[in-house]
Write an enzyme that holds these catalytic residues in place. Structure first.
Site, PDB file in Angstrom:
ATOM      1  N   GLY A  14       0.842  -1.191   0.000  1.00  0.00           N
ATOM      2  CA  GLY A  14       0.000   0.000   0.000  1.00  0.00           C
ATOM      3  C   GLY A  14       0.867   1.226   0.000  1.00  0.00           C
ATOM      4  CB  SER A  15       2.079   3.389   2.767  1.00  0.00           C
ATOM      5  OG  SER A  15       0.828   3.881   3.208  1.00  0.00           O
ATOM      6  NE  ARG A  62     -33.330  20.957  17.152  1.00  0.00           N
ATOM      7  CZ  ARG A  62     -34.297  20.129  17.524  1.00  0.00           C
ATOM      8  NH1 ARG A  62     -35.378  19.982  16.773  1.00  0.00           N
ATOM      9  NH2 ARG A  62     -34.183  19.451  18.644  1.00  0.00           N
ATOM     10  CD  GLN A  81     -21.182  17.076  19.143  1.00  0.00           C
ATOM     11  OE1 GLN A  81     -20.902  16.046  18.526  1.00  0.00           O
ATOM     12  NE2 GLN A  81     -21.606  17.064  20.390  1.00  0.00           N
ATOM     13  CD  GLU A 103      -4.230  10.632  -5.371  1.00  0.00           C
ATOM     14  OE1 GLU A 103      -3.022  10.980  -5.425  1.00  0.00           O
ATOM     15  OE2 GLU A 103      -4.876  10.263  -6.365  1.00  0.00           O
ATOM     16  CB  THR A 147      -1.984   7.446   5.200  1.00  0.00           C
ATOM     17  OG1 THR A 147      -0.563   7.324   5.367  1.00  0.00           O
ATOM     18  CG2 THR A 147      -2.547   6.141   4.672  1.00  0.00           C
TER      19      THR A 147
END
Lengths: 250, 384
Positions: B130-131, B269, B337, B364, B366
């Site tokens: 991967g990386s 709200r 939140q 692209e 990490t």
């Protein structure tokens, strides 16, 4: 057949309109501008006529400040062939616009002129009709369908009672209603190419028209704030409220 | 470097209208069906969205980096699945052919990629690489005028839709690392290719990734990008900054969308008899998000302009990618939140965005890889 389309630069329809604090006018500072939606429909109809082989050339015209060239470029990206910009910084009223357009019609000799039925800034709904009067050409306003058949123009109009179909001799003036078509999105490569299409700049003076204001704007007020709506439980409750609270039926 | 401000403005307006009117109203449908509707795909083709980065001579737009990030700011405002569908043709799926391809390879594939007639996928990642991309194991063994490709590729974006794959494979097992790796254009119809099941992802429904398995896939030597071994991978690594800036810009767009939704919700709200936007603790979350988005936008634009000026932006691109994607997750978290309980149910887009944007910090490169790049660059410069 050459088709002339008149377009107008107005506040983008997504923008919330604000009134200047002194109520002298609508506040246009840093406000996003765009082509009037009815004019987009007019451009689309002209481009479709060209795609059908009915129109041979689509010429788009606007009257307004230098920045209005952005809307002309948009029309060119959508498929118009060339543009005419009548440049002025004055507030253009319906009659002034119609007079300038009449001169352009005289010069260009189009077979068909298409305009939006009204512009969403002042909602006057006058320019198309005035242009028809000044040029002496037949008019089909609020068109929801347009077809050229045997050298005549068939216009279906949206009227209160339903649909009315008119047959006009060409050249003619058409103003577009909302349901005439659904405008396409410009192809991105066409937007790039629009820069290379011809754009001619004219002045009201060289057209021999006077655009100075004949109407004095006294005051602009925002519409009154509306109360929030309520949900009713039944038809009976609705009728009761319409009768006794709103007092709109008896 | 924006070549012509007026043209660019019209272009961005056009994309914004398309995003607002055609894409945003279909987001839920895409999330439900896990599919980009065919009519949307065809509109995207008509508009020319598949060829943004492909040069004009091959039917694309040939946008500069600054133009590209401005477009990505707009496209980022809707579900990342839409962007993902056009993303490979505009990035990793075409860049190898564009930079290293022979004239014939360019003429054969680039016009089809620009028009969206075919999709291209980039096959780099593997189950065990991967990386550390240069450790990949897929092999391409020369056999006369052909190569035989064997190996498994993982998480390959758009694999189920791809017409061609750009495949990174080791052509020289003796050379460890990047130098032994070559790039091939492999047509999806070549015998021996199997596409695995679509991965079940946390978010980004409608964007498809899958394994691509190459089992004795025989390709002519003309499929080798640049017709030279050991070329493709090196170039791919050189243009990583471009992909990073693109993702950073998409993250800015997504954060802006989440903040718009959150602001609208906060103003509508009501609690304790007034809109929750009246409360200072809500205001603090809105303000923090606004400032962070502005910072990320400035970083992305600055790095893009430097790249257009021909400067090396390895550090800046990694900074922008790391900051913008981490920022986007923070903004999405605050968005949930602000929405309160409503932010945890799927009636509001913020719940979906919260999951969708999580990926930005992973692909692209990490965040941790970006940190390594930034600090290594710093140390290298200090040593010189």
């Amino acid at each position: 057949m050459k088709v002339l389309v008149a377009i107008k630069r107005v506040i983008d329809y997504n923008v919330k309109i604000r009134v200047k604090s002194d109520h002298s006018d609508v506040d246009l500072t840093n406000v996003k501008m765009a082509m009037n939606p009815f004019c987009e429909i007019a451009v689309e109809e002209a481009v479709r006529l060209k795609e059908k082989g009915v129109a041979t050339e689509v010429v788009v015209v606007t009257i307004g400040p230098k920045a209005a060239q952005e809307q002309l470029r948009t029309a060119l990206a959508l498929g118009a062939d060339r543009a005419i910009h009548v440049e002025t910084d004055l507030r253009v009223e319906s009659l002034g616009a119609a007079r300038a357009l009449a001169k352009i019609v005289e010069e260009q000799q189009p077979g068909l002129v298409i305009l939006g039925k009204q512009a969403i800034d002042t909602d006057n709904n006058q320019t198309g009709q005035m242009l028809a009067a000044l040029t002496g050409l037949p008019q089909g306003t609020f068109a929801s369908e347009v077809a050229v058949e045997d050298g005549r123009l068939r216009v279906t109009r949206e009227i209160d009672g339903g649909l009315e179909t008119l047959e006009l001799t060409l050249p003619a003036i058409v103003t577009t209603d909302l349901r005439l078509n659904e405008p396409r999105y410009a192809k991105l490569p066409d937007i790039m190419k629009a820069k290379k299409k011809p754009l001619e700049v004219r002045t009201p003076a060289d057209l021999g028209v006077e655009l100075a204001s004949r109407i004095k704007l006294l005051k602009v007020e925002p519409p009154a704030e509306r109360q929030a709506g309520i949900k009713v439980g039944s038809v009976d409750e609705l009728i009761d409220k319409l009768k006794n609270e709103a007092k709109v039926i008896s | 470097m924006i070549r012509d401000q007026e043209t660019m403005q019209i272009l961005l307006d056009s994309i914004r209208s398309f995003v607002n009117e055609a894409l945003i109203p279909r987001e839920e449908e895409v999330a439900e069906t896990d599919e980009i509707p065919e009519d949307i795909v065809s509109q995207m083709r008509d508009m020319g969205l598949f060829g943004l980065t492909i040069p004009e001579e091959f039917g694309g737009l040939g946008v500069t980096m600054e133009e590209e990030v401005n477009i990505a700011f707009e496209l980022g405002r809707t579900s990342p699945a839409f962007r993902s569908f056009i993303g490979t043709n505009n990035g990793i799926g075409s860049i190898g052919i564009l930079l290293d391809g022979t004239e014939e390879q360019k003429a054969t594939y680039l016009p089809k990629l620009a028009s969206g007639e075919i999709l291209s996928s980039f096959c780099l990642t593997e189950p065990d690489s991967g990386s550390d991309a240069a450790s990949l194991r897929t092999t391409a063994v020369r056999d006369g005028d052909h190569y035989l490709i064997n190996g498994t590729k993982r998480y390959i974006t758009n694999a189920p839709h791809a017409g061609i794959f750009t495949v990174m494979a080791r052509t020289d097992p003796e050379i460890k690392g990047a130098k032994g790796i070559s790039a091939f254009i492999v047509e999806a119809t070549t015998p021996g290719i199997t596409i695995g099941k679509c991965d079940k992802k946390m978010g980004q429904k409608g964007a498809h990734t899958a394994d691509v398995i190459f089992d004795n896939v025989r390709v002519p030597s003309s499929a080798l990008i640049g017709e030279n071994e050991g070329v493709g991978f090196k170039t791919a690594m050189k243009v990583l900054d471009k992909g990073r800036l693109h993702i950073a810009a998409i993250a800015v767009g997504a954060a802006e969308r989440v903040l718009e939704d959150s602001l609208r919700y906060a103003m509508e709200r009501k609690q304790f008899g007034r809109p929750i936007s009246d409360f200072q603790l809500i205001q603090a979350m809105l303000a923090d998000s606004k400032a962070e988005i502005y910072a990320a936008r400035c970083m992305v634009l600055d790095a893009a302009r430097r790249r257009d000026d021909g400067l090396s932006v390895s550090t800046e691109a990694s900074c922008a990618k790391m900051f913008a994607t981490e920022m986007c997750s923070r903004v999405a978290d605050r968005g949930v939140q602000i929405h309160g309980g409503a932010g945890y149910v799927s009636d509001y887009a913020v719940e979906r965005f919260y999951r969708d944007v999580r990926l930005f910090r992973l692909y692209e490169g990490t965040t941790q890889i970006q940190q390594v790049i930034i600090s290594r660059n710093m140390i290298r410069e200090a040593q010189q």
